[in-house]
Motif scaffolding. Structure first.
Motif, mmCIF file in Angstrom:
data_model
loop_
_atom_site.group_PDB
_atom_site.id
_atom_site.type_symbol
_atom_site.label_atom_id
_atom_site.label_comp_id
_atom_site.label_asym_id
_atom_site.label_seq_id
_atom_site.Cartn_x
_atom_site.Cartn_y
_atom_site.Cartn_z
ATOM 1 N N THR A 1 -1.095 -1.104 -10.474
ATOM 2 C CA THR A 1 -1.281 -0.124 -9.330
ATOM 3 C C THR A 1 -2.938 0.136 -9.383
ATOM 4 O O THR A 1 -3.578 0.373 -10.297
ATOM 5 C CB THR A 1 -0.767 1.158 -9.871
ATOM 6 N N GLU B 1 0.751 -1.023 -0.144
ATOM 7 C CA GLU B 1 0.189 -0.078 0.085
ATOM 8 C C GLU B 1 0.883 1.144 -0.096
ATOM 9 O O GLU B 1 1.810 1.239 0.725
ATOM 10 C CB GLU B 1 -0.765 0.080 1.405
ATOM 11 N N SER B 2 0.324 2.437 -0.829
ATOM 12 C CA SER B 2 1.347 3.404 -0.959
ATOM 13 C C SER B 2 1.296 3.979 0.655
ATOM 14 O O SER B 2 0.554 3.953 1.344
ATOM 15 C CB SER B 2 0.850 4.382 -1.709
ATOM 16 N N LYS C 1 0.766 7.058 1.625
ATOM 17 C CA LYS C 1 -0.418 8.004 1.538
ATOM 18 C C LYS C 1 -1.763 7.064 1.778
ATOM 19 O O LYS C 1 -2.915 7.683 1.762
ATOM 20 C CB LYS C 1 -0.442 9.112 0.385
ATOM 21 N N LYS C 2 -1.716 5.900 1.349
ATOM 22 C CA LYS C 2 -3.057 4.813 1.586
ATOM 23 C C LYS C 2 -3.831 5.110 0.506
ATOM 24 O O LYS C 2 -4.945 4.607 0.460
ATOM 25 C CB LYS C 2 -3.303 4.794 3.135
ATOM 26 N N ASP C 3 -3.519 5.597 -0.725
ATOM 27 C CA ASP C 3 -4.307 5.845 -1.739
ATOM 28 C C ASP C 3 -4.128 5.051 -2.846
ATOM 29 O O ASP C 3 -4.968 5.149 -3.885
ATOM 30 C CB ASP C 3 -4.291 7.460 -2.121
ATOM 31 N N LYS C 4 -3.171 4.057 -2.774
ATOM 32 C CA LYS C 4 -3.018 3.053 -3.923
ATOM 33 C C LYS C 4 -2.652 1.677 -3.409
ATOM 34 O O LYS C 4 -1.860 1.600 -2.205
ATOM 35 C CB LYS C 4 -1.573 3.560 -4.667
ATOM 36 N N GLU D 1 -5.782 2.538 -7.783
ATOM 37 C CA GLU D 1 -6.384 3.538 -7.052
ATOM 38 C C GLU D 1 -7.321 3.056 -5.995
ATOM 39 O O GLU D 1 -8.227 2.459 -6.442
ATOM 40 C CB GLU D 1 -6.604 4.985 -8.095
ATOM 41 N N LYS D 2 -7.185 3.844 -4.823
ATOM 42 C CA LYS D 2 -8.172 3.141 -3.809
ATOM 43 C C LYS D 2 -9.424 4.281 -3.697
ATOM 44 O O LYS D 2 -9.262 5.455 -4.401
ATOM 45 C CB LYS D 2 -7.634 3.487 -2.443
#
Length: 145
Positions: A142, A99-100, A102-105, A144-145
């Protein structure tokens, strides 16, 4: 003790779950993880890389991961384990989740462990996708969340 009796005792103990030291299944998980992480780094030419910790000799010599962020395609990422996020219908395809920062990916590293191109289906967060990887290939998805 005859070999067959020893094997029966060994497998009965394994089927009861984690047992007393040394438990061989935990050692095997460690070295399989080492292999997958090294393969991901090699196959991606260093684009999927996570720091390795000290060798943990207690239950077989393997390295520790997940204590610090690594990088995937130049982006900071943390390893995660979540059996509900990804399903792959072919056992010759292994995957690594991250997980990125930033938790966005969500990153899904897919590794083909066959010497032939392999077709498979992967389900990520409920979405089914058909894929093909070349012989001993790698793809990093990848999402996106």
């Amino acid at each position: 003790m005859p070999k067959q009796e020893w094997l029966l005792i060994y497998w009965q103990a394994m089927n009861r779950g984690a047992g007393p030291y040394p438990h061989h299944a935990w050692w095997q998980i460690g070295w399989i993880n080492d292999y997958l992480m090294a393969e991901a780094e090699l196959r991606s030419n260093g684009q999927m890389k996570f720091p390795r910790g000290f060798v943990a000799p207690k239950v077989g010599p393997h390295q520790s991961y997940g204590f610090a962020a690594g990088t995937i395609n130049g982006e900071q990422a943390n390893l995660i384990v979540n059996e509900d996020l990804v399903k792959v219908d072919n056992p010759t395809i292994d995957y690594i989740l991250a997980e990125s920062e930033k938790k966005d990916k969500l990153f899904v590293g897919l590794l083909n462990n066959r010497a032939q191109a392999t077709d498979f289906q992967v389900t990520v967060k409920g979405k089914l996708m058909k894929k093909q990887l070349p012989a001993v290939g790698l793809e990093v998805m990848t999402i996106e969340k």
